[in-house]
Design a protein around this motif. Structure first.
Motif, PDB file in Angstrom:
ATOM      1  N   SER A   1     -20.216  10.143  30.500  1.00  0.00           N
ATOM      2  CA  SER A   1     -18.787  10.311  30.219  1.00  0.00           C
ATOM      3  C   SER A   1     -18.092   8.981  30.531  1.00  0.00           C
ATOM      4  O   SER A   1     -18.324   8.424  31.598  1.00  0.00           O
ATOM      5  CB  SER A   1     -18.234  11.429  31.101  1.00  0.00           C
ATOM      6  OG  SER A   1     -16.842  11.428  31.053  1.00  0.00           O
TER       7      SER A   1
ATOM      8  N   ARG B   1     -12.667   2.579  24.208  1.00  0.00           N
ATOM      9  CA  ARG B   1     -12.416   2.564  25.657  1.00  0.00           C
ATOM     10  C   ARG B   1     -11.548   1.385  26.091  1.00  0.00           C
ATOM     11  O   ARG B   1     -10.619   1.549  26.885  1.00  0.00           O
ATOM     12  CB  ARG B   1     -13.771   2.511  26.367  1.00  0.00           C
ATOM     13  CG  ARG B   1     -13.688   2.835  27.808  1.00  0.00           C
ATOM     14  CD  ARG B   1     -15.070   3.026  28.357  1.00  0.00           C
ATOM     15  NE  ARG B   1     -14.997   3.120  29.800  1.00  0.00           N
ATOM     16  CZ  ARG B   1     -16.031   3.233  30.582  1.00  0.00           C
ATOM     17  NH1 ARG B   1     -17.243   3.286  30.067  1.00  0.00           N
ATOM     18  NH2 ARG B   1     -15.878   3.289  31.883  1.00  0.00           N
TER      19      ARG B   1
ATOM     20  N   ARG C   1      -5.778   7.527  31.696  1.00  0.00           N
ATOM     21  CA  ARG C   1      -6.426   8.678  32.358  1.00  0.00           C
ATOM     22  C   ARG C   1      -6.481   9.891  31.429  1.00  0.00           C
ATOM     23  O   ARG C   1      -7.372  10.717  31.547  1.00  0.00           O
ATOM     24  CB  ARG C   1      -5.718   9.010  33.669  1.00  0.00           C
ATOM     25  CG  ARG C   1      -5.738   7.873  34.687  1.00  0.00           C
ATOM     26  CD  ARG C   1      -7.154   7.487  35.084  1.00  0.00           C
ATOM     27  NE  ARG C   1      -7.159   6.301  35.955  1.00  0.00           N
ATOM     28  CZ  ARG C   1      -8.256   5.674  36.342  1.00  0.00           C
ATOM     29  NH1 ARG C   1      -9.452   6.088  35.963  1.00  0.00           N
ATOM     30  NH2 ARG C   1      -8.175   4.612  37.120  1.00  0.00           N
TER      31      ARG C   1
ATOM     32  N   ARG D   1     -21.729  10.073  35.415  1.00  0.00           N
ATOM     33  CA  ARG D   1     -20.276  10.192  35.641  1.00  0.00           C
ATOM     34  C   ARG D   1     -19.687  11.378  34.874  1.00  0.00           C
ATOM     35  O   ARG D   1     -20.039  11.631  33.738  1.00  0.00           O
ATOM     36  CB  ARG D   1     -19.490   8.939  35.226  1.00  0.00           C
ATOM     37  CG  ARG D   1     -19.723   7.699  36.082  1.00  0.00           C
ATOM     38  CD  ARG D   1     -18.602   6.703  35.802  1.00  0.00           C
ATOM     39  NE  ARG D   1     -18.802   5.400  36.405  1.00  0.00           N
ATOM     40  CZ  ARG D   1     -18.484   5.109  37.664  1.00  0.00           C
ATOM     41  NH1 ARG D   1     -17.997   6.032  38.458  1.00  0.00           N
ATOM     42  NH2 ARG D   1     -18.668   3.886  38.135  1.00  0.00           N
TER      43      ARG D   1
ATOM     44  N   THR E   1     -13.292  10.510  37.159  1.00  0.00           N
ATOM     45  CA  THR E   1     -11.913  10.421  36.670  1.00  0.00           C
ATOM     46  C   THR E   1     -10.943  10.680  37.828  1.00  0.00           C
ATOM     47  O   THR E   1      -9.989   9.929  38.039  1.00  0.00           O
ATOM     48  CB  THR E   1     -11.684  11.449  35.538  1.00  0.00           C
ATOM     49  OG1 THR E   1     -12.761  11.336  34.614  1.00  0.00           O
ATOM     50  CG2 THR E   1     -10.372  11.231  34.831  1.00  0.00           C
TER      51      THR E   1
ATOM     52  N   GLU F   1     -12.218  -3.633  37.306  1.00  0.00           N
ATOM     53  CA  GLU F   1     -12.256  -2.727  38.453  1.00  0.00           C
ATOM     54  C   GLU F   1     -13.325  -3.156  39.449  1.00  0.00           C
ATOM     55  O   GLU F   1     -13.152  -3.049  40.653  1.00  0.00           O
ATOM     56  CB  GLU F   1     -12.495  -1.301  37.990  1.00  0.00           C
ATOM     57  CG  GLU F   1     -11.261  -0.447  38.143  1.00  0.00           C
ATOM     58  CD  GLU F   1     -11.363   0.867  37.423  1.00  0.00           C
ATOM     59  OE1 GLU F   1     -12.327   1.055  36.657  1.00  0.00           O
ATOM     60  OE2 GLU F   1     -10.472   1.695  37.611  1.00  0.00           O
TER      61      GLU F   1
HETATM   62  N1  LIG Z   1     -15.680  10.271  33.512  1.00  0.00           N
HETATM   63  C1  LIG Z   1     -15.177   9.048  33.762  1.00  0.00           C
HETATM   64  C2  LIG Z   1     -15.948   7.907  33.622  1.00  0.00           C
HETATM   65  C3  LIG Z   1     -15.402   6.690  33.911  1.00  0.00           C
HETATM   66  N2  LIG Z   1     -14.120   6.585  34.325  1.00  0.00           N
HETATM   67  C4  LIG Z   1     -13.502   5.264  34.585  1.00  0.00           C
HETATM   68  O1  LIG Z   1     -14.397   4.227  34.166  1.00  0.00           O
HETATM   69  C5  LIG Z   1     -14.770   3.377  35.245  1.00  0.00           C
HETATM   70  C6  LIG Z   1     -16.251   3.265  35.484  1.00  0.00           C
HETATM   71  O2  LIG Z   1     -16.987   3.248  34.339  1.00  0.00           O
HETATM   72  P1  LIG Z   1     -18.413   2.473  34.283  1.00  0.00           P
HETATM   73  O3  LIG Z   1     -18.745   2.488  32.840  1.00  0.00           O
HETATM   74  O4  LIG Z   1     -18.161   1.102  34.832  1.00  0.00           O
HETATM   75  O5  LIG Z   1     -19.372   3.245  35.089  1.00  0.00           O
HETATM   76  C7  LIG Z   1     -14.220   3.984  36.490  1.00  0.00           C
HETATM   77  O6  LIG Z   1     -13.647   2.925  37.156  1.00  0.00           O
HETATM   78  C8  LIG Z   1     -13.200   5.002  36.034  1.00  0.00           C
HETATM   79  O7  LIG Z   1     -11.932   4.407  36.111  1.00  0.00           O
HETATM   80  C9  LIG Z   1     -13.364   7.723  34.454  1.00  0.00           C
HETATM   81  O8  LIG Z   1     -12.172   7.659  34.826  1.00  0.00           O
HETATM   82  N3  LIG Z   1     -13.909   8.939  34.174  1.00  0.00           N
END
Ligand SMILES: Nc1ccn([C@@H]2O[C@H](COP(=O)(O)O)[C@@H](O)[C@H]2O)c(=O)n1
Ligand SMILES: Nc1ncnc2c1ncn2[C@@H]1O[C@H](COP(=O)(O)OP(=O)(O)OP(=O)(O)O)[C@@H](O)[C@H]1O
Length: 471
Positions: A306, A315, A327, A354, A359, A419
């Motif tokens: 996800s 994205r 968000r 994830r 999130t 991030e």
């Molecule tokens: N379900 C999710 C998945 C990710 N996020 C946001 O993405 C960032 C991390 O993603 P990676 O691809 O680097 O693993 C994470 O900082 C979240 O902000 C999310 O909100 N919900």
């Protein structure tokens, strides 16, 4: 130049003045004699008296509102203040705001409540512009609300602390704010002669004019955090419908929002299979991809992530939007992912890299500043799973020490995301994300220390899966 100590000019004085153009010339000449007064007059001339009624009501409203500033280097907890004349409330002094002690100024900028997508975008672009135009100032998040109706009256904004060495900060601030003529409220704060703090309210309407002046009073920290109310209304989504509303609202300006919405499966509740769904969570570089890949081959499982592939091409677009839109995208990504998970769980176990916990944890950690003591208390609603989202059978949280995680990021040698850089630079943020993960409930995360070699981590994960899932 000190906006706060200039008294309002009389109308007669105004008549004597030459054109606004000539005034602005003088204004932009730092050190020019009468510079303070000129700034005031300049704003006064441009604003006129057309909105005097609005001014009066906004200054009344202003007096009953509470302001809350996020934790910062001067204050490990949010600090709260107001300007109403409560009988027992103590005045604030430069002891509370040491940055004002040397005769400095601080500012608050609030964005009036409007349509939520528009207001959120305005908040984001204003924040970016303030950081660009005032690079040496500390720009903190601020919220303002009426104590009688906290969620309904909540407005977001910024609290700006320019350094003493930046005497033209207020001029630069006003220049930025002039571009946003509607719905912005500016206040300045300065120390008075008896060590009290004064708030001056400025009307911004093509210019800026001081409209009210009040002493600043201290307010005790409320039992329920207004910062939490603020994230619940602006960046956390506990239903698919709520998140979809936001993308619908912005789809005329972000066409990709329509594409994302088109990927949402309309038929709910989802028809789940009998195989278990196992989610792997953790900060970046804790070993999620490594573990999910190993689990996939050991369990002959489907591996999903996800946000799902069908929307991940957009994205970066949503990452650059306001927290509200960004968000909403990730929240919807979880629901789209859930439909894929439900389908896959009919034929094999499903491993998910994830899901909702990411999130929620990142949103909470991003929106709440300071140390982990500022996070919403354990068992708070924000840690609960959305009622309408597919619930996994097991969620594993991988943790490693900060040093090991940074070592892994460097070794991986890939480009760090924004991030990730923030996580590296800001260990407090990292701690908040991890603590928020640990506070999630129904399902809670089961923690694995992922510092040992990969084979050990895999064995631990398999043992947990065997214990908690029907495999
Ligand atoms: N379900 C999710 C998945 C990710 N996020 C946001 O993405 C960032 C991390 O993603 P990676 O691809 O680097 O693993 C994470 O900082 C979240 O902000 C999310 O909100 N919900
Ligand atoms: N148990 C482990 N011991 C040592 N190194 C590991 C371990 N697990 C993973 N690594 C290494 O750490 C790096 C990060 O791992 P991985 O990509 O699996 O993390 P991630 O959590 O999926 O990261 P991201 O969320 O940023 O995609 C990789 O180089 C990987 O080979």
């Amino acid at each position: 130049m000190d906006l706060a100590f200039v008294s309002s000019p009389s109308r007669n004085t105004m008549k004597v003045l030459a054109s606004v153009g000539a005034l602005s010339q003088m204004l932009l000449t730092p050190g020019c004699r009468g510079h303070k007064l000129l700034l005031q007059l300049y704003f006064y001339t441009r604003s006129g008296l057309a909105n005097s009624r609005r001014m009066a009501s906004s200054s009344l409203d202003q007096k009953s509102r509470i302001f809350a500033v996020e934790p910062n280097i001067y204050s490990p907890n949010p600090f709260y203040f107001t300007c109403s004349r409560g009988p027992s409330a103590p005045f604030m002094t430069p002891k509370d705001w040491p940055m004002l002690d040397q005769g400095g100024l601080a500012f608050s900028v609030c964005i009036a409540k409007g349509a939520r997508v528009k207001t959120a975008s305005l908040h984001k672009s204003l924040g970016q512009e303030l950081s660009q135009q005032l690079p040496d100032s500390e720009i903190l998040r601020l919220i303002s609300y009426s104590p009688e109706n906290l969620p309904g009256s909540l407005e977001k904004g910024f609290f700006i602390l320019p350094p003493h060495s930046c005497p033209d900060a207020q001029k630069r601030l006003c220049k930025v704010l002039m571009k946003y003529p509607q719905g912005i409220q500016l206040c300045s704060y300065s120390k008075g002669e008896e060590h009290e703090i004064w708030q001056c309210l400025w009307e911004l309407n093509g210019g800026a004019k001081e409209t009210a002046r009040s002493r600043v009073l201290r307010v005790e920290e409320p039992v329920s955090s207004p910062f939490v109310d603020s994230i619940k209304g602006s960046a956390m989504f506990y239903s698919l419908e709520d998140a979809c509303d936001v993308l619908e609202e912005c789809s005329s300006v972000i066409p990709e929002a329509k594409e994302v919405l088109a990927s949402v499966q309309p038929h709910r509740p989802l028809d789940e299979g009998r195989f278990p769904v196992i989610v792997i969570e953790g900060l970046d570089a804790t070993g999620k991809s490594t573990l999910t890949e190993s689990l996939r081959s050991h369990l002959n499982a489907a591996l999903l992530k996800s946000p799902p592939d069908c929307i991940s091409q957009w994205r970066t677009i949503f990452d650059s939007e306001s927290a509200l839109i960004k968000r909403a995208y990730y929240a919807i990504g979880n629901y789209i992912g859930a439909a894929e998970i439900a389908k896959a769980s009919k034929t094999s176990p499903v491993i998910v890299d994830r899901f909702w916990h990411s999130t929620a944890a990142y949103t909470i950690a991003t929106e709440m500043g300071g140390g982990i003591h500022n996070l919403p208390d354990h068992h708070h609603d924000v840690y609960q799973w959305p009622e309408d989202l597919l619930r996994p059978d097991l969620v594993i949280l991988l943790t490693v020490s900060d040093e090991e995680r940074i070592h892994r990021i460097r070794k991986r040698g890939l480009q760090e995301t924004k991030e990730e850089r923030e996580l590296e630079a800001n260990s407090m943020f990292r701690q908040r994300v991890e603590e928020a993960y640990k506070r999630m409930e129904n399902p809670a995360c089961l923690i694995i220390d992922a510092s040992p070699p990969m084979a050990v981590v895999l064995q631990e994960a398999l043992a947990l899966i065997k214990k908690h899932c029907d495999i």
